[in-house]
Scaffold this motif. Structure first.
Motif, PDB file in Angstrom:
ATOM      1  N   ARG A  72      -1.949   7.762  -0.962  1.00 30.27           N
ATOM      2  CA  ARG A  72      -0.630   7.142  -0.861  1.00 30.27           C
ATOM      3  C   ARG A  72       0.002   7.425   0.486  1.00 30.27           C
ATOM      4  NH1 ARG A  72       4.864   7.645  -1.682  1.00 30.27           N
ATOM      5  NH2 ARG A  72       5.826   6.118  -3.082  1.00 30.27           N
ATOM      6  N   ASN A  95       6.640   8.137   2.427  1.00 28.33           N
ATOM      7  CA  ASN A  95       7.939   7.489   2.600  1.00 28.33           C
ATOM      8  C   ASN A  95       8.519   7.925   3.941  1.00 28.33           C
ATOM      9  OD1 ASN A  95       7.840   6.581  -0.179  1.00 28.33           O
ATOM     10  ND2 ASN A  95       8.483   8.649  -0.763  1.00 28.33           N
ATOM     11  N   ARG A 124       6.517  -3.491   6.118  1.00 33.69           N
ATOM     12  CA  ARG A 124       6.751  -4.420   4.995  1.00 33.69           C
ATOM     13  C   ARG A 124       5.461  -5.164   4.644  1.00 33.69           C
ATOM     14  NH1 ARG A 124       8.633  -9.868   4.844  1.00 33.69           N
ATOM     15  NH2 ARG A 124       9.743 -10.349   2.906  1.00 33.69           N
ATOM     16  N   GLU A 135       2.550  -4.129   5.030  1.00 34.41           N
ATOM     17  CA  GLU A 135       1.604  -3.172   4.462  1.00 34.41           C
ATOM     18  C   GLU A 135       2.066  -2.621   3.115  1.00 34.41           C
ATOM     19  OE1 GLU A 135      -1.388  -2.091   5.517  1.00 34.41           O
ATOM     20  OE2 GLU A 135      -1.411  -3.522   7.177  1.00 34.41           O
ATOM     21  N   GLY A 136       3.101  -3.232   2.542  1.00 37.07           N
ATOM     22  CA  GLY A 136       3.502  -2.874   1.191  1.00 37.07           C
ATOM     23  C   GLY A 136       4.687  -1.952   1.060  1.00 37.07           C
ATOM     24  N   TYR A 137       5.358  -1.623   2.163  1.00 38.67           N
ATOM     25  CA  TYR A 137       6.529  -0.758   2.091  1.00 38.67           C
ATOM     26  C   TYR A 137       7.756  -1.521   1.606  1.00 38.67           C
ATOM     27  CZ  TYR A 137       4.739   3.480   4.317  1.00 38.67           C
ATOM     28  OH  TYR A 137       4.069   4.651   4.587  1.00 38.67           O
ATOM     29  N   ARG A 138       8.573  -0.839   0.843  1.00 46.41           N
ATOM     30  CA  ARG A 138       9.912  -1.332   0.513  1.00 46.41           C
ATOM     31  C   ARG A 138      10.826  -0.887   1.647  1.00 46.41           C
ATOM     32  NH1 ARG A 138      13.661   1.281  -4.191  1.00 46.41           N
ATOM     33  NH2 ARG A 138      15.499  -0.083  -3.972  1.00 46.41           N
ATOM     34  N   THR A 139      11.541  -1.826   2.264  1.00 49.64           N
ATOM     35  CA  THR A 139      12.297  -1.516   3.480  1.00 49.64           C
ATOM     36  C   THR A 139      13.787  -1.770   3.284  1.00 49.64           C
ATOM     37  OG1 THR A 139      11.878  -3.758   4.315  1.00 49.64           O
ATOM     38  CG2 THR A 139      10.331  -2.044   4.966  1.00 49.64           C
ATOM     39  N   ALA A 171       8.541   5.256  -8.208  1.00 49.71           N
ATOM     40  CA  ALA A 171       7.948   3.983  -7.792  1.00 49.71           C
ATOM     41  C   ALA A 171       6.606   4.206  -7.116  1.00 49.71           C
ATOM     42  CB  ALA A 171       8.899   3.243  -6.862  1.00 49.71           C
ATOM     43  N   GLU A 172       5.680   3.291  -7.337  1.00 57.09           N
ATOM     44  CA  GLU A 172       4.388   3.352  -6.672  1.00 57.09           C
ATOM     45  C   GLU A 172       4.497   2.920  -5.214  1.00 57.09           C
ATOM     46  OE1 GLU A 172       1.423   4.447  -7.755  1.00 57.09           O
ATOM     47  OE2 GLU A 172       2.440   5.138  -9.578  1.00 57.09           O
ATOM     48  N   GLN A 173       5.437   2.039  -4.940  1.00 55.44           N
ATOM     49  CA  GLN A 173       5.590   1.479  -3.601  1.00 55.44           C
ATOM     50  C   GLN A 173       6.276   2.479  -2.680  1.00 55.44           C
ATOM     51  OE1 GLN A 173       8.324  -1.835  -3.482  1.00 55.44           O
ATOM     52  NE2 GLN A 173       7.352  -2.734  -1.656  1.00 55.44           N
ATOM     53  N   PHE A 220       8.518   3.765   0.567  1.00 51.42           N
ATOM     54  CA  PHE A 220       9.715   3.141   1.143  1.00 51.42           C
ATOM     55  C   PHE A 220       9.928   3.578   2.582  1.00 51.42           C
ATOM     56  CE2 PHE A 220      11.569   7.050  -0.780  1.00 51.42           C
ATOM     57  CZ  PHE A 220      12.256   7.559   0.308  1.00 51.42           C
TER      58      PHE A 220
END
Length: 521
Positions: free
Chosen positions: A2, A5, A89, A91-95, A231-233, A235
């Motif tokens: 993973r 963050n 973003r 690459e899957g990040y919550r921004t 959350a899996e995502q 940030f």
């Protein structure tokens, strides 16, 4: 594995030595100091430009202002400019951007073309048709929250705060009006609380602490972290405070938290052996009673008492931010996020704040406005002891460092360098730094809008001012406080020539390499 963050905390107009961990003798910042104690504190971190908008755009892009296009306050970061947040973003990040953004104009007042009114409508760049009004006041009238269109330079979530001090606007102002029907009266300088301060732009705001912009941004950050729990995502959260930028308006108990009598002007005007022309001009304005005191960008010459008060109030604003940082870090812990989160603390530029009796900022490229705090607190840092790095580093290095930390390849044209090798306090990745400054009008005695290029090396600072016969050259080993300008010293002509050539090569290095050539000639 993973990816981590990222929590990036940014203050506005905050010079490096105004933190406890950077050695301030009066200011108490235990929570920011705790970040340094768990990470790496950079002693020689400089901005790419010592003014808000260009440097914030450099943080987002990893590029110099001359390359990304937002070269001066009042401009825009072009919509076609890539940002490292967009890469995260993708690459899957919550921004999320929570607080002050300032990569588009915060006012809707057209710029005046003072030098060439006949050229006001002509420009070398055609309008790209993009909407650059997203930070302007007309979107934030009333109390109904403005629906901010995203993505915004890579951010999926935006909670906008504009301007500074008790004049902060954006989503915050809409929220404040919903909490207090008399919000506009609270923000009116005519209704400030009584006080005996003489410092220009010192206002004792009646806005309660819990309704001040620092508290609002803290609460939005805490809410974001609560929603990120489990959350899996991964940030990326950009948490940006408008303070301690003037006006000087610490609310409630923070107004009187520090006594001006406990501060001193350690580097008065008289300490400079040969002050450069803008410094002399600012002093003459004071003696003539002609200072411009209310502008957001005009540095000016101040009396000792005014400076003591400005220092005390600035420390009050920083202490409030420090308390907010403490609450945000507790939210990281409470939501089980601390061990997966890299925390970064920095600022967009500094403040003269008493250096040679100057206050605010301007074209004179001293360390007071170019050197800012930079702390990287990483849960993967080996060992428990705090680390101090003396490596030269710049705002443009933040983007490639974050990307390197999560294993993402930077886009073509990114000009910064990853600082990961420097986190142990031993290595260095560059021998010199470039600082760019471009003003949007003439001020501080300049006949035209100042354009400045500065070279910072391990030992020296060289600044060249466009169209001026004078410049600045300081030897930090012999004169760390920059009190003796060596520019005109005959014995330093060879050094000046060599550093000027080094600056030229650094400027050539900063030439935009993007976009790539599409076809062979």
């Amino acid at each position: 594995m993973r990816r981590p963050n990222f929590l990036i905390i940014v203050t506005d107009q905050h010079r490096a030595d105004y933190l406890g961990c950077y050695g301030h003798p009066v200011l108490r910042t235990p929570h920011i100091d705790a970040l340094a104690a768990r990470g790496t504190r950079f002693e020689r971190f400089h901005v790419a430009s010592p003014v808000c908008m260009p440097n914030r755009a450099s943080l987002l892009t990893g590029r110099y202002p001359s390359a990304h296009g937002l070269r001066l306050n009042g401009g825009v970061l072009p919509a076609r400019a890539s940002t490292f947040v967009e890469l995260l973003r993708q690459e899957g990040y919550r921004t999320a951007s929570l607080g002050k953004s300032h990569v588009q104009p915060m006012t809707n007042k057209p710029a005046e073309n003072r030098e060439r009114p006949d050229m006001a409508k002509l420009d070398a760049w055609k309008d790209d048709g993009a909407d650059y009004t997203r930070e302007q006041p007309h979107h934030y009238q009333g109390i109904e929250r403005h629906a901010f269109p995203t993505p915004y330079y890579g951010y999926d979530e935006v909670d906008m705060v504009t301007f500074h001090g008790d004049q902060a606007g954006g989503h915050y102002l809409q929220w404040l009006r919903a909490q207090r029907p008399d919000a506009d009266q609270l923000r009116d300088p005519a209704h400030q609380l009584p006080h005996g301060y003489t410092c220009p732009q010192a206002r004792r705001t009646p806005i309660p602490e819990e309704l001040y912009s620092t508290s609002y941004i803290r609460n939005r950050a805490v809410d974001f972290l609560q929603r990120a729990r489990g959350a899996e995502q991964p940030f990326f959260a950009f948490v940006s405070f408008p303070d301690p930028h003037h006006p000087f308006t610490p609310p409630g108990r923070y107004w009187s938290l520090y006594d001006p009598a406990d501060f001193s002007v350690k580097l008065p005007y008289e300490a400079h052996h040969n002050p450069p022309p803008p410094m002399r001009w600012c002093r003459e304005q004071l003696l003539r009673g002609a200072r411009h005191l209310q502008g957001p960008h005009d540095g000016f010459f101040a009396t000792e008492q005014e400076l003591r008060e400005a220092m005390a109030l600035t420390c009050g604003m920083i202490s409030m931010i420090d308390d907010a940082v403490g609450d945000i870090m507790r939210a990281l812990d409470d939501n089980g996020l601390r061990e997966d989160t890299v925390v970064v603390f920095t600022s967009d530029h500094g403040d003269y704040l008493g250096e040679f009796n100057l206050v605010l900022k301007g074209a004179l490229a001293s360390q007071a406005i170019t050197r800012v705090p930079f702390i990287w607190s990483d849960p993967q840092k080996p060992g428990l002891a705090p680390v101090t790095s003396s490596a030269l580093a710049s705002t443009i290095d933040i983007a490639p460092t974050i990307l390197a930390r999560c294993g993402i390849v930077p886009y073509h044209g990114m000009q910064g360098r990853s600082l990961l090798p420097c986190l142990d306090g031993q290595a260095s990745v560059q021998d010199d730094l470039l600082v760019e400054y471009q003003d949007n009008r003439a001020r501080q005695g300049f006949a035209q809008a100042a354009c400045v290029r500065t070279l910072v090396t391990e030992r020296h600072r060289l600044s060249v001012y466009k169209g001026e016969a004078w410049g600045e050259l300081y030897d930090h080993q012999e004169d760390p406080q920059e009190t003796r300008n060596l520019w005109d010293s005959p014995s330093y002509h060879a050094l000046q020539s060599g550093l000027t050539q080094q600056l030229l090569h650094k400027m050539l290095e900063a030439v935009d390499p993007s976009p790539r050539t599409r076809y062979n000639a």
